[in-house]
Design an enzyme around this catalytic site. Structure first.
Site, PDB file in Angstrom:
ATOM      1  N   SER A  36      34.409  46.770  43.681  1.00 36.45           N
ATOM      2  CA  SER A  36      35.179  45.523  43.553  1.00 36.45           C
ATOM      3  C   SER A  36      36.060  45.347  44.772  1.00 36.45           C
ATOM      4  O   SER A  36      36.560  46.335  45.338  1.00 36.45           O
ATOM      5  CB  SER A  36      36.050  45.593  42.302  1.00 36.45           C
ATOM      6  OG  SER A  36      36.964  44.522  42.299  1.00 36.45           O
ATOM      7  N   TYR A  72      42.083  50.652  38.452  1.00 34.70           N
ATOM      8  CA  TYR A  72      40.784  50.003  38.675  1.00 34.70           C
ATOM      9  C   TYR A  72      40.407  50.048  40.166  1.00 34.70           C
ATOM     10  O   TYR A  72      39.282  50.385  40.537  1.00 34.70           O
ATOM     11  CB  TYR A  72      40.896  48.569  38.168  1.00 34.70           C
ATOM     12  CG  TYR A  72      39.637  47.751  38.223  1.00 34.70           C
ATOM     13  CD1 TYR A  72      38.629  47.925  37.284  1.00 34.70           C
ATOM     14  CD2 TYR A  72      39.472  46.768  39.202  1.00 34.70           C
ATOM     15  CE1 TYR A  72      37.481  47.144  37.320  1.00 34.70           C
ATOM     16  CE2 TYR A  72      38.334  45.988  39.241  1.00 34.70           C
ATOM     17  CZ  TYR A  72      37.340  46.171  38.306  1.00 34.70           C
ATOM     18  OH  TYR A  72      36.210  45.397  38.346  1.00 34.70           O
ATOM     19  N   LYS A  75      37.222  51.923  41.756  1.00 31.92           N
ATOM     20  CA  LYS A  75      36.188  51.146  42.445  1.00 31.92           C
ATOM     21  C   LYS A  75      36.006  51.601  43.893  1.00 31.92           C
ATOM     22  O   LYS A  75      34.903  51.527  44.441  1.00 31.92           O
ATOM     23  CB  LYS A  75      36.530  49.658  42.378  1.00 31.92           C
ATOM     24  CG  LYS A  75      36.371  49.054  40.974  1.00 31.92           C
ATOM     25  CD  LYS A  75      34.981  49.286  40.427  1.00 31.92           C
ATOM     26  CE  LYS A  75      34.564  48.333  39.331  1.00 31.92           C
ATOM     27  NZ  LYS A  75      33.269  48.714  38.715  1.00 31.92           N
TER      28      LYS A  75
END
Ligand code: NAD
Length: 304
Positions: free
Chosen positions: A153, A166, A170
């Site tokens: 991401s 997150y 990622k």
């Protein structure tokens, strides 16, 4: 232009019960692949489980004339990863394509990030990618063929406020891909990194309503299909895909500054503009190439 056809290919899509993964699974099957639809059926934050989520996608594939089986394991344990890969081997005899897609979200700024939220997100994204990719890669290596798509991401690659767990997970996935592209090279296993953006339950409250509408999952799927195909000969690329926009991102290294003698902190300060300058920067396929180039630059500078 040749048509991308997955007839005779076997694919696993993790987290294929909803959102992006569901669209990939449907399109892979439409193009002839036999598909393992893995999904635990959890909530957005990773809580709960519901087998119906994967079953419904399998039904949809079968009723359209395709072949698919469901798997309900969590990606986040080695046993789960092995079971997911074994589901493909037992049902269809081999594995050619893996799309690591399963994901959850527990957004908090780092100052409020408790250990549970940190661990939960890293377990599904980063450890989950390891747990499924390792048994898949062992099989692909044996077979001399494989296509692996890792889902990263821009939250990790570039940063996004409030997504420290997150973003870290990622970026870790991109690091894993950087290494696996090298380890898979001589076995014809290509490993690429997808940076998608789409209107799903994951982004429902993060995107403006007009953007949510425009960013349908179907705009990401064509890039994933190409990355899964035999036609794709690239490996280790980071591909952005959303709403009709497709591009490559890469880590580049600037030309930098070279010192023949040990520099002082003030020397570094004095050369800061050159050190920070990315103009004329280069992409390096691995660390050896980057170090070799830097050493050559150092030696040339020392001779002057
Ligand atoms: P989604 O929530 O719609 O779908 C994710 C699916 O993964 C769900 O069906 C869920 O049940 C499943 N899942 C969760 N934990 C699992 C586990 N442990 N094992 C197996 N399955 C599990 O999300 P999405 O938006 O379709 O996201 C798909 C992937 O794309 C994720 O990795 C996400 O981080 C990534 N991504 C999405 C966006 C976006 O804009 N939607 C942006 C960047 C990256």
């Amino acid at each position: 232009m040749s048509k991308i056809d997955f007839t005779g290919r076997v694919a696993i899509v993790t987290g294929a019960g909803a959102g992006l993964g569901k669209d990939y699974a449907l399109e892979l099957a439409r193009r002839g692949a036999k598909v393992v639809v893995n999904d635990l059926g959890s909530a957005r934050d990773g809580g709960g489980a519901d087998a119906a989520v994967a079953d419904l996608v399998v039904e949809e594939i079968r009723s359209a004339g395709g072949e698919a089986v469901a798997n309900y394991d969590s990606v986040s344990t080695p046993t789960g990863g092995t079971n997911i890969v074994n589901t493909a081997l037992e049902a269809f005899g081999k594995l050619d394509i893996l799309v690591n897609n399963a994901g959850i979200l527990r957004d908090k700024s780092l100052s409020k990030m408790d250990e549970d939220s940190w661990d939960a997100v890293l377990e599904v994204h980063l450890k989950g990618t390891y747990c499924v990719t390792r048994p898949a890669f062992l099989h692909m290596r044996e077979n001399g063929y494989g296509r692996i798509v890792m889902t990263s991401s821009v939250s990790g690659l570039l940063g996004n406020f409030g997504q420290s767990n997150y973003g870290a997970a990622k970026m870790g996935i991109a690091g894993l891909a950087n290494v696996l592209k090298l380890e898979g090279a001589k076995y014809n296993v290509k490993v690429n990194v997808l940076l998608p953006s789409a209107g799903t339950r994951m982004t429902q409250d993060l995107m403006a309503p007009e953007m949510f509408e425009k960013f349908g999952v179907e705009w990401v799927t064509p890039a994933v299909m190409y990355l899964c195909s035999e036609e794709c000969q690239d490996t280790g690329a980071y591909i952005n895909a959303f709403a009709g926009y497709y591009s490559r991102s890469a880590v580049i290294t600037g030309q930098g500054a070279a010192f023949a003698e040990l520099p002082s902190a003030e020397d570094i300060m004095g050369s800061w503009d050159r050190i920070m300058n990315l103009e004329g920067g280069a992409y390096h396929e691995d660390l050896t190439k980057m170090v070799t180039e830097a050493v050559t630059f150092l030696m040339t500078a020392a001779q002057k």
